[in-house]
Design a protein around this motif. Structure first.
Motif, PDB file in Angstrom:
ATOM      1  N   CYS A  56       4.573  -6.014   7.446  1.00  0.00           N
ATOM      2  CA  CYS A  56       3.350  -5.971   6.643  1.00  0.00           C
ATOM      3  C   CYS A  56       2.223  -5.437   7.501  1.00  0.00           C
ATOM      4  CB  CYS A  56       3.009  -7.380   6.148  1.00  0.00           C
ATOM      5  SG  CYS A  56       1.423  -7.432   5.262  1.00  0.00           S
ATOM      6  N   LYS A  57       1.449  -4.520   6.952  1.00  0.00           N
ATOM      7  CA  LYS A  57       0.234  -4.087   7.647  1.00  0.00           C
ATOM      8  C   LYS A  57      -0.968  -4.146   6.718  1.00  0.00           C
ATOM      9  CE  LYS A  57       1.734   0.717   7.318  1.00  0.00           C
ATOM     10  NZ  LYS A  57       1.429   2.067   7.606  1.00  0.00           N
ATOM     11  N   MET A  61      -4.691  -8.681  11.552  1.00  0.00           N
ATOM     12  CA  MET A  61      -4.126  -9.762  12.358  1.00  0.00           C
ATOM     13  C   MET A  61      -2.714  -9.338  12.772  1.00  0.00           C
ATOM     14  SD  MET A  61      -5.354 -13.297  10.564  1.00  0.00           S
ATOM     15  CE  MET A  61      -4.852 -13.010   8.866  1.00  0.00           C
ATOM     16  N   GLY A  62      -2.126  -8.478  11.899  1.00  0.00           N
ATOM     17  CA  GLY A  62      -0.827  -7.894  12.217  1.00  0.00           C
ATOM     18  C   GLY A  62      -1.025  -6.510  12.777  1.00  0.00           C
ATOM     19  N   GLY A  76       4.348 -14.205   8.623  1.00  0.00           N
ATOM     20  CA  GLY A  76       3.270 -13.414   9.214  1.00  0.00           C
ATOM     21  C   GLY A  76       2.189 -14.317   9.796  1.00  0.00           C
ATOM     22  N   CYS A  78      -0.765 -14.739   8.865  1.00  0.00           N
ATOM     23  CA  CYS A  78      -1.452 -15.442   7.776  1.00  0.00           C
ATOM     24  C   CYS A  78      -0.535 -16.450   7.093  1.00  0.00           C
ATOM     25  CB  CYS A  78      -1.953 -14.443   6.742  1.00  0.00           C
ATOM     26  SG  CYS A  78      -0.604 -13.590   5.892  1.00  0.00           S
ATOM     27  N   ARG A  88       4.686  -7.608  -2.074  1.00  0.00           N
ATOM     28  CA  ARG A  88       3.423  -6.868  -1.943  1.00  0.00           C
ATOM     29  C   ARG A  88       3.692  -5.399  -1.610  1.00  0.00           C
ATOM     30  NH1 ARG A  88      -0.308 -10.961   1.554  1.00  0.00           N
ATOM     31  NH2 ARG A  88       1.031 -10.127   3.201  1.00  0.00           N
ATOM     32  N   ILE A 206      -4.785  -9.095   1.684  1.00  0.00           N
ATOM     33  CA  ILE A 206      -4.480 -10.331   2.431  1.00  0.00           C
ATOM     34  C   ILE A 206      -5.121 -11.538   1.755  1.00  0.00           C
ATOM     35  CG2 ILE A 206      -6.388  -9.772   4.068  1.00  0.00           C
ATOM     36  CD1 ILE A 206      -4.915 -12.292   5.504  1.00  0.00           C
TER      37      ILE A 206
HETATM   38 FE1  SF4 Z   1       0.298  -8.971   6.565  1.00  0.00          FE
HETATM   39 FE2  SF4 Z   1      -0.458 -11.506   6.815  1.00  0.00          FE
HETATM   40 FE3  SF4 Z   1       0.418 -10.119   8.933  1.00  0.00          FE
HETATM   41 FE4  SF4 Z   1      -1.964  -9.559   7.834  1.00  0.00          FE
HETATM   42  S1  SF4 Z   1      -1.355 -11.440   8.860  1.00  0.00           S
HETATM   43  S2  SF4 Z   1      -0.409  -8.077   8.472  1.00  0.00           S
HETATM   44  S3  SF4 Z   1      -1.509  -9.882   5.658  1.00  0.00           S
HETATM   45  S4  SF4 Z   1       1.603 -10.701   7.113  1.00  0.00           S
END
Ligand code: SF4
Ligand code: XCC
Length: 637
Positions: A56-57, A61-62, A76, A78, A88, A206
């Motif tokens: 996921c981007k 945070m990722g 992830g 989050c 998603r 997000i």
């Molecule tokens: Fe995706 Fe959550 Fe990682 Fe952000 S923190 S890139 S929304 S998985």
């Protein structure tokens, strides 16, 4: 040493494509030191985590990478689970695909409005009978009204496809009542396309929608807003403006290029520019110009979807599908390749440079670095088309490259609109149902399959399409085709009535009686909506259940690659069709989201997804589904 290595790794051209013309050009390109997509596709090692949608981007945070082999071990940053991440990602793919078709459809609607307002003078309303029929199907009263009055009302009604913020999208009226009831009950009835796509994007930000089941509802609504929305608007209004296709003989493959002519290829998706080009190439001024440069004339041919559309409508020759667009430039015979939107590889610019071909972009929404931009404007089409013609003719006059055109050419019958299929197989009622339904009920036709979509350099071009379709018709499954898949089968010589003996005995008998090929070409990718309308007509004709999900039908995109293909796949699933994809699929098998797509949706009354890469295996899955539906309908004797 590096060179030696890469030569050792070179896969034979026969393994890259089954299209002999493309093989010949790939060989020449290698000899000329020019790299094509077919080789880039082989050399690229796709990210294994992305391939299964385990990353996921959506925020910084990722980017977060999960382990596809142990998908529930990690979440992830989050806290997003693998199901949320896959849903998603899939949702955004579908949003992009649906946006592409809706943008295309809205553009066609604007052209239609331009004609009605009198601003556009070079195009007209060609099929007034269809105008009336479509208007009536949406509940517009046409009695005693002028053509332009009906057109204006239809235009206003169809505008809602894009701009509605509540209510039901206009063309959903054409779906069987039971199918619409399901959409209403589950809250997935599409409202307006702009709203659905916006909501899909916002819900996948997000920290928003993090329940894969709830996300699936918006994914479904966004996909339905493509099939019963922008794509259907594009097909129906294009028929009204440029004429509804009926069976037309057309030549396919690179042999349609002519060494002694100025060759112009149009490749893309919207019909307006191509229609403009078609009008312009018949201008005697340019024909004389071309002759003055020593050419015998001007040769206009199509590729990909706009090519498929123009072939269906006007019998314009078609030079090849997505996998051949770079390769054909290697002939050296292309004086100009003119493009508009979608599926236009940036790599064309480099290949065009190597072979001194004009690559000309025409749409403000799709420019390419290194290409020449000559903008097309419906209000003054000749400004663009004349400039293109001048450039192409001048290039003919200064041709310096050796020319090598593969001598491959194949005639076929194209242009089976849904109206024509209904007329051909349903026009005259015999017994209680339409002849098509009768033939399905009596088992001569086992079922109907839609085989559609792209080619993908991850697999040998055309090979899965051709093997799959041959296996389906051998088992008495009538095949409907669109897009690049239709071109693959046309090259293989199956779009002719003479291919009937390749079909099983039942289907062959029907084909011989009607004089039709066992494989029917319906046009471009937006014309997949013709399959939705034909399926709805089958339900309405009676004897095969109440909803599209009851029909013995299945769909497949065996060599898919685009986000549009995912949107199309999902609108078929959401409309009730079992849809199998080849190549691979962006989900991880052992997850809840995958199970929802591949099993759960069917239990809720929809179609479902399937995935396999081997054509015989795909055929087996589709036929098993058709047989299951036959059994449920009690016609499995
Ligand atoms: Fe995706 Fe959550 Fe990682 Fe952000 S923190 S890139 S929304 S998985
Ligand atoms: Fe593009 Fe429509 Fe796919 Fe061909 S089939 S590669 S989407 S041109 Ni539509």
């Amino acid at each position: 040493m590096g060179k030696e290595n890469s030569e050792k790794k070179m896969v034979s051209v026969e393994d890259r494509t089954m299209c002999e013309a493309t093989q010949q050009m790939l060989t020449k390109a290698r000899r000329d030191g020019v790299k094509l997509d077919l080789d880039r596709g082989y050399e690229m090692k796709p990210c294994p985590i992305g391939a299964e949608s385990a990353c996921c981007k959506h925020c910084y945070m990722g980017p977060c990478r999960l382990n596809p082999r142990d998908p529930y071990k990690k979440v992830g940053v989050c806290g997003a689970t693998i199901d949320t991440i896959m849903a998603r990602n899939f949702g955004r793919n579908v949003a992009a695909g649906s946006a592409s078709h809706n943008d295309h459809g809205r553009h066609i609607l604007e052209l239609f409005r331009g004609i009605i307002d009198g601003k556009v003078k070079d195009f007209t309303i060609e099929d007034t009978l269809k105008l009336e029929r479509v208007a009536k199907s949406l509940g517009i009263d046409v009695e005693g009204k002028e053509v332009l009055e009906v057109a204006k009302e239809l235009c206003d009604e169809l505008e809602k496809t894009f701009s509605n913020v509540d209510g039901e999208m206009p063309f959903t009226k054409l779906a069987p009542e039971a199918t619409r009831e399901l959409w209403r009950k589950d809250g997935v009835m599409p409202r307006g396309a702009m709203l659905e796509i916006m909501e899909m994007m916002s819900r996948t930000h997000i920290g928003c929608d993090q329940d894969y089941d709830n996300l699936m509802k918006q994914i479904t609504r966004t996909a339905l807003a493509d099939g019963w929305g922008g794509s259907m608007v594009a097909t129906e209004l294009s028929d009204i403006m440029f004429g509804t296709p009926s069976p037309t003989l057309a030549d396919v493959n690179m042999g349609v290029l002519k060494e002694d002519h100025v060759n112009i290829i149009v490749h893309g998706h919207e019909p307006a520019m191509f229609e403009g080009m078609l009008a312009a190439v018949n201008d005697s001024f340019f024909i004389e110009e071309a002759k003055a440069k020593g050419a015998k004339g001007i040769n206009l041919v199509g590729m990909c979807c706009s090519g498929a559309e123009m072939m269906s409508r006007h019998g314009v020759p078609h030079a090849g599908n997505f996998g051949s667009t770079e390769a054909i430039i290697v002939t050296g015979a292309v004086d100009a390749m003119v493009v508009d939107i979608q599926c236009i590889k940036q790599g064309l610019a480099e290949v065009a440079k190597c072979y001194d071909t004009h690559l000309i972009t025409t749409n403000p929404r799709a420019k390419i670095e290194g290409a020449t931009h000559v903008e097309f404007d419906e209000i003054d089409p000749r400004k663009c088309t004349d400039e293109i013609l001048s450039k192409a003719i001048a290039r003919y006059g200064t041709r310096s490259m050796p020319i090598e055109i593969p001598k491959k050419i194949q005639a076929g019958v194209h242009g089976f609109s849904h109206e024509y299929i209904e007329y051909m197989l349903g026009g005259t009622f015999r017994g209680s149902y339409s002849p098509l339904n009768d033939n399905i009920i009596n088992g001569r036709i086992r079922g109907v399959a839609g085989v559609v979509g792209c080619t993908n350099p991850k697999v040998k071009q055309d090979s899965v399409h051709v093997a799959l379709v041959k296996e389906l018709i051998r088992n008495d499954v009538l095949v409907l085709q669109t897009g690049c898949s239709q071109i693959a089968l046309a090259k293989a010589g199956l779009l002719v009535p003479e291919a009937a003996p390749l079909a099983g005995p039942g289907l062959a008998e029907v084909c011989e009686t009607v004089g039709m090929p066992p494989v029917l070409g319906l046009g471009s990718c937006v014309d997949n909506t013709r399959i939705l309308i034909a399926a709805s007509a089958m339900v309405k004709a009676g004897g095969l259940g109440n909803s599209i999900a009851d029909l013995p039908v299945a769909g497949c995109a065996p060599e898919w690659m685009s986000e549009k293909a995912l949107a199309i796949g999902h609108y078929f699933v959401a409309s009730g069709v079992y849809t199998v994809f080849g190549v691979g699929f962006p989900t991880i098998k052992e997850t809840k989201f995958h199970d929802l797509m591949f099993n759960g949706l069917e239990k809720k009354g929809y179609g479902k997804w399937g995935m396999a890469s081997d054509p015989i295996e795909i055929a087996r899955m589709m036929i098993a589904h058709i047989d299951k539906k036959r059994k449920q309908l009690g016609i499995d004797k």
